[in-house]
Motif scaffolding. Structure first.
Motif: not given
Length: 308
Positions: A91-92, A95-96, A133-134, A136-137, A256
């Motif tokens: 997941y990280g 997101k990145s 969800l943030p 970014e995604v 992403h």
């Protein structure tokens, strides 16, 4: 039950995931997250590029191969990074932007983002996911295919006891032995009784042998994942769950956002529209029982569904 891990297990899984497993082309083993190219970029004018990751289990590898081959057929440049490890790592990376896409399970992803969520149905889970969800995604359309908990019986038991749903089971459950993971009783006994009126004669901690225990008759009801190949091999049937006591676990692409093109979104939504639990179960049978390669099984499914 849900594919979850204790704190120590999560840390270990994350470390192992970063240290193990090579890239998807049969190259030299190494860190699957080692950068081999610039971060994926693309515009809606072309297919773009995509780095596709997977969790460290066979079904996730299969799904990522389905995504990869479908996208390549549409002109997307694809790099596969299989068996990365736990959700915390994967997941990280999405997101990145280190990963463009990963095949997720909507219920487990929501539980990771909000452990207190009570959403149960596919629509409820997807609606909450989009809220939590943030920026970014994003998630795309969920497939009908689910890999979720079930209360299952043999086809013989289903026929002899007239069982289709968990509501039907309540009429006969007091005469039955139920099996599952060691924690199954403590997690579910009260909820089963409150929601469906289920009370069993005995609870047995059958763990990974649950499907076999159903076949040999030492239990009559068992907690089995719906895409476990032994559902087919042992002639088992998952009872319907009309009150959604088990949260939805639909296969759902996680992206992403800024790295995904419209070609990627459209193609993956097309895959999801045709991916059913029955077809996923059949493919997992080919991989775990027939020992076929995930990429081969993925190609056959895509071809048979007009996606290649």
């Amino acid at each position: 039950m849900r594919r979850t891990y204790g704190i120590a297990g999560l840390l270990l899984s994350a470390m192992l995931g970063l240290a193990a497993c090579g890239s998807g082309g049969g190259g030299t083993p190494g860190n699957p997250l080692d950068a081999t190219s610039a971060a994926p970029t693309g515009s809606t004018a072309d297919g773009g590029k995509a780095v596709i990751g997977s969790f460290d289990f066979d079904e996730s590898v299969l799904l990522s191969s389905i995504y990869a081959q479908a996208l390549e057929a549409k002109g997307v440049q694809v790099e596969e990074k299989p068996r990365i490890g736990s959700r915390e790592v994967v997941y990280g990376q999405v997101k990145s932007g280190g990963l463009t896409i990963v095949p997720e399970y909507n219920g487990n992803l929501l539980a990771y983002l909000d452990p207190k969520s009570t959403a149960a149905s596919t629509d409820e889970v997807d609606a909450e996911l989009k809220q939590k969800l943030p920026p970014e995604v994003e998630v795309l359309d969920s497939a009908p295919a689910e890999d979720k908990d079930s209360l299952s019986v043999t086809k013989e038991t289903q026929t002899s006891r007239g069982l289709t749903t968990m509501e039907d089971l309540a009429k006969v459950s007091k005469d039955m032995v139920v099996g599952g993971p060691p924690e199954f009783k403590s997690r579910w006994e009260t909820r089963f009784k409150d929601v469906y009126g289920l009370e069993f004669k005995e609870w047995k901690p059958t763990g990974p042998t649950t499907a076999d225990a159903l076949k040999d008759g030492s239990i009559q009801v068992g907690n089995v994942f719906t895409t476990d190949p032994k559902m087919v091999a042992n002639d088992l049937v998952a009872l319907q769950d009309p009150k959604s006591i088990f949260p939805a676990q639909n296969v759902t692409p996680l992206l992403h956002k800024s790295s995904a093109t419209e070609t990627i979104r459209t193609t993956l939504n097309g895959v999801s529209a045709k991916l059913t639990t029955e077809s996923l179960l059949g493919m997992m049978q080919q991989i775990n029982v027939d020992k076929d390669e995930p990429a081969t099984v993925a190609k056959e499914w895509l071809t048979s569904n007009g996606l290649l």
